[in-house]
Design an enzyme around this catalytic site. Structure first.
Site, PDB file in Angstrom:
ATOM      1  N   LYS A   8       0.719  -1.189  -0.119  1.00 40.00           N
ATOM      2  CA  LYS A   8       0.017  -0.058  -0.101  1.00 40.00           C
ATOM      3  C   LYS A   8       0.683   1.386  -0.184  1.00 40.00           C
ATOM      4  CE  LYS A   8      -3.876   2.034   1.657  1.00 40.00           C
ATOM      5  NZ  LYS A   8      -4.975   2.149   2.849  1.00 40.00           N
ATOM      6  N   GLN A   9       0.477   2.207  -0.945  1.00 41.26           N
ATOM      7  CA  GLN A   9       1.182   3.563  -0.888  1.00 41.26           C
ATOM      8  C   GLN A   9       0.160   4.619  -0.422  1.00 41.26           C
ATOM      9  OE1 GLN A   9       4.232   4.454  -2.845  1.00 41.26           O
ATOM     10  NE2 GLN A   9       4.009   6.502  -1.548  1.00 41.26           N
ATOM     11  N   GLY A  10       0.438   4.899   0.793  1.00 39.96           N
ATOM     12  CA  GLY A  10      -0.620   5.948   1.327  1.00 39.96           C
ATOM     13  C   GLY A  10      -0.081   7.555   1.201  1.00 39.96           C
ATOM     14  N   ALA A  11      -0.547   8.256   1.993  1.00 39.41           N
ATOM     15  CA  ALA A  11      -0.140   9.652   1.763  1.00 39.41           C
ATOM     16  C   ALA A  11       1.108   9.964   2.490  1.00 39.41           C
ATOM     17  CB  ALA A  11      -1.133  10.549   2.139  1.00 39.41           C
ATOM     18  N   GLU A  12       1.348   9.385   3.598  1.00 37.80           N
ATOM     19  CA  GLU A  12       2.534   9.442   4.292  1.00 37.80           C
ATOM     20  C   GLU A  12       3.551   8.392   4.405  1.00 37.80           C
ATOM     21  OE1 GLU A  12       2.392  11.923   7.608  1.00 37.80           O
ATOM     22  OE2 GLU A  12       0.954  13.314   6.134  1.00 37.80           O
ATOM     23  N   ALA A  13       3.013   7.168   4.143  1.00 36.53           N
ATOM     24  CA  ALA A  13       3.650   6.025   4.520  1.00 36.53           C
ATOM     25  C   ALA A  13       3.599   4.806   3.321  1.00 36.53           C
ATOM     26  CB  ALA A  13       3.448   5.494   5.783  1.00 36.53           C
ATOM     27  N   LYS A  28       5.967  -0.386   7.944  1.00 40.96           N
ATOM     28  CA  LYS A  28       5.332   0.987   7.851  1.00 40.96           C
ATOM     29  C   LYS A  28       6.473   2.045   7.708  1.00 40.96           C
ATOM     30  CE  LYS A  28       1.675   3.940   9.422  1.00 40.96           C
ATOM     31  NZ  LYS A  28       0.411   4.327  10.240  1.00 40.96           N
ATOM     32  N   ASP A 125      -6.807   9.421  15.046  1.00 39.62           N
ATOM     33  CA  ASP A 125      -7.229   9.174  13.568  1.00 39.62           C
ATOM     34  C   ASP A 125      -8.338   7.994  13.537  1.00 39.62           C
ATOM     35  OD1 ASP A 125      -7.646   9.598  11.145  1.00 39.62           O
ATOM     36  OD2 ASP A 125      -5.385   8.528  10.523  1.00 39.62           O
TER      37      ASP A 125
HETATM   38  N1  LIG Z   1      -0.863  -5.065  11.191  1.00 38.59           N
HETATM   39  C1  LIG Z   1      -1.473  -5.107  10.075  1.00 38.59           C
HETATM   40  N2  LIG Z   1      -1.947  -6.399   9.579  1.00 38.59           N
HETATM   41  C2  LIG Z   1      -2.507  -6.356   8.505  1.00 38.59           C
HETATM   42  N3  LIG Z   1      -2.955  -5.352   7.908  1.00 38.59           N
HETATM   43  C3  LIG Z   1      -2.491  -3.992   8.163  1.00 38.59           C
HETATM   44  C4  LIG Z   1      -1.847  -4.035   9.486  1.00 38.59           C
HETATM   45  N4  LIG Z   1      -1.751  -2.478   9.690  1.00 38.59           N
HETATM   46  C5  LIG Z   1      -2.183  -1.984   8.589  1.00 38.59           C
HETATM   47  N5  LIG Z   1      -2.862  -2.856   7.786  1.00 38.59           N
HETATM   48  C6  LIG Z   1      -3.510  -2.615   6.355  1.00 38.59           C
HETATM   49  O1  LIG Z   1      -2.753  -1.219   5.792  1.00 38.59           O
HETATM   50  C7  LIG Z   1      -3.652  -0.227   5.889  1.00 38.59           C
HETATM   51  C8  LIG Z   1      -2.663   0.996   6.172  1.00 38.59           C
HETATM   52  O2  LIG Z   1      -2.233   1.023   7.464  1.00 38.59           O
HETATM   53  P1  LIG Z   1      -2.162   2.163   8.417  1.00 38.59           P
HETATM   54  O3  LIG Z   1      -3.513   2.995   8.522  1.00 38.59           O
HETATM   55  O4  LIG Z   1      -1.349   1.964   9.358  1.00 38.59           O
HETATM   56  O5  LIG Z   1      -1.456   3.282   7.444  1.00 38.59           O
HETATM   57  P2  LIG Z   1      -1.789   4.694   6.641  1.00 38.59           P
HETATM   58  O6  LIG Z   1      -0.421   5.215   6.232  1.00 38.59           O
HETATM   59  O7  LIG Z   1      -2.217   5.621   7.566  1.00 38.59           O
HETATM   60  O8  LIG Z   1      -2.615   4.329   5.513  1.00 38.59           O
HETATM   61  P3  LIG Z   1      -3.985   5.160   5.473  1.00 38.59           P
HETATM   62  O9  LIG Z   1      -3.612   6.604   5.120  1.00 38.59           O
HETATM   63  O10 LIG Z   1      -4.768   4.167   4.272  1.00 38.59           O
HETATM   64  O11 LIG Z   1      -4.804   4.898   6.795  1.00 38.59           O
HETATM   65  C9  LIG Z   1      -4.620  -0.405   6.563  1.00 38.59           C
HETATM   66  O12 LIG Z   1      -5.888   0.127   6.625  1.00 38.59           O
HETATM   67  C10 LIG Z   1      -4.854  -1.860   6.615  1.00 38.59           C
HETATM   68  O13 LIG Z   1      -5.838  -2.331   5.794  1.00 38.59           O
HETATM   69 MG   LIG Z   2      -4.589   4.398   8.410  1.00 38.13          MG
END
Ligand SMILES: Nc1ncnc2c1ncn2[C@@H]1O[C@H](COP(=O)(O)OP(=O)(O)OP(=O)(O)O)[C@@H](O)[C@H]1O
Ligand SMILES: [Mg+2]
Length: 225
Positions: A8-13, A28, A125
């Site tokens: 996954k490529q999010g906005a911050e990580a 992450k 959040d």
């Molecule tokens: N420990 C874990 N086990 C399985 N899946 C996970 C776990 N942590 C995160 N994920 C998956 O990865 C996604 C993103 O993780 P996280 O919310 O920690 O990061 P983020 O950068 O905030 O992403 P977002 O902006 O989508 O919220 C989660 O919504 C979930 O689907």
């Molecule tokens: Mg998240």
């Protein structure tokens, strides 16, 4: 990230999964934001990583389900966490769930919130993408709720606060998230609050007053634009 797969490529990580010390692991990795001053960016990122790891450790010592913390690597701006292979976000679960399952998950969400707030942990959040439902049997069968446990994730904006204000904001953020995905959000949120009240007997009243205040402020902001 050798042998780790980007999921996954999010906005911050960026989120990777792989194996670390023989265990399924999620990494992450927070990346640099080019538009921010490098020094400021570095500090902000490290604060997020520390906030996230601190909150996870606090939750786990209070018996609140979160992923285990395996490693904090500030050099690569990464956290190594327990990866739940058989899990779905509450967001996806709620979309498909029957009324009966909604009732159960709503109870668990309210109880989890009561527990973090009872320990003065503010999530910061609290959306339905930051709540995971994990199938303990590994069968990926989310129909039978007795096999499911609820896990809170994504503590990058978490902090400690004993006052009702930020707890009220946590509830408000969750309410908005539920309104945006559920076709009967009032019922679901009422069930969450019912559990919150019964699991947080000595603190819920002040927080629910704050929730009302925050709602009013939110509405005014919507009207003013
Ligand atoms: N420990 C874990 N086990 C399985 N899946 C996970 C776990 N942590 C995160 N994920 C998956 O990865 C996604 C993103 O993780 P996280 O919310 O920690 O990061 P983020 O950068 O905030 O992403 P977002 O902006 O989508 O919220 C989660 O919504 C979930 O689907
Ligand atoms: Mg998240």
């Amino acid at each position: 990230m050798k042998d780790f797969e980007l999921i996954k490529q999010g906005a911050e990580a960026r989120i990777y999964k792989g194996v670390y010390l023989g265990k399924p692991t999620l990494v992450k990795q927070r990346f640099e934001k080019k538009y921010r001053h490098p020094h400021l960016d570095n500090n902000l990122t490290k604060e997020r990583i520390k906030a996230e790891s601190r909150a996870i450790v606090r939750c786990r010592s209070a018996g609140i389900e979160t992923p285990s913390l395996y490693l904090i690597d500030l050099k690569t701006r990464s956290l190594y966490l327990e990866y739940f292979e058989h899990s779905i976000t509450a967001k996806d679960f709620i979309k498909e769930a029957s009324d009966e399952l909604i009732e159960k998950v709503a109870y668990d969400i309210g109880a989890a919130l009561a527990k973090i707030h009872g320990n003065n942990i503010i999530h910061g959040d609290l959306t339905t993408s930051n709540i995971l439902l994990v199938d303990k049997t590994g069968r990926n069968n989310f129909k039978s709720y007795s096999d499911v446990k609820l896990v809170l994730i994504d503590f990058g904006l978490a902090h400690m606060d004993s006052s009702p204000e930020d707890k009220g904001v946590d509830l408000y953020v969750l309410e908005r998230a539920i309104i945006s995905i559920h076709n009967n959000p009032d019922r679901m949120f009422a069930l969450i609050l019912k559990a919150y009240r019964s699991e947080y007997p000595n603190g819920h009243a002040e927080v629910l007053n704050k929730l009302d205040e925050v709602r009013t402020r939110g509405r005014k902001r919507l009207v003013i634009g």
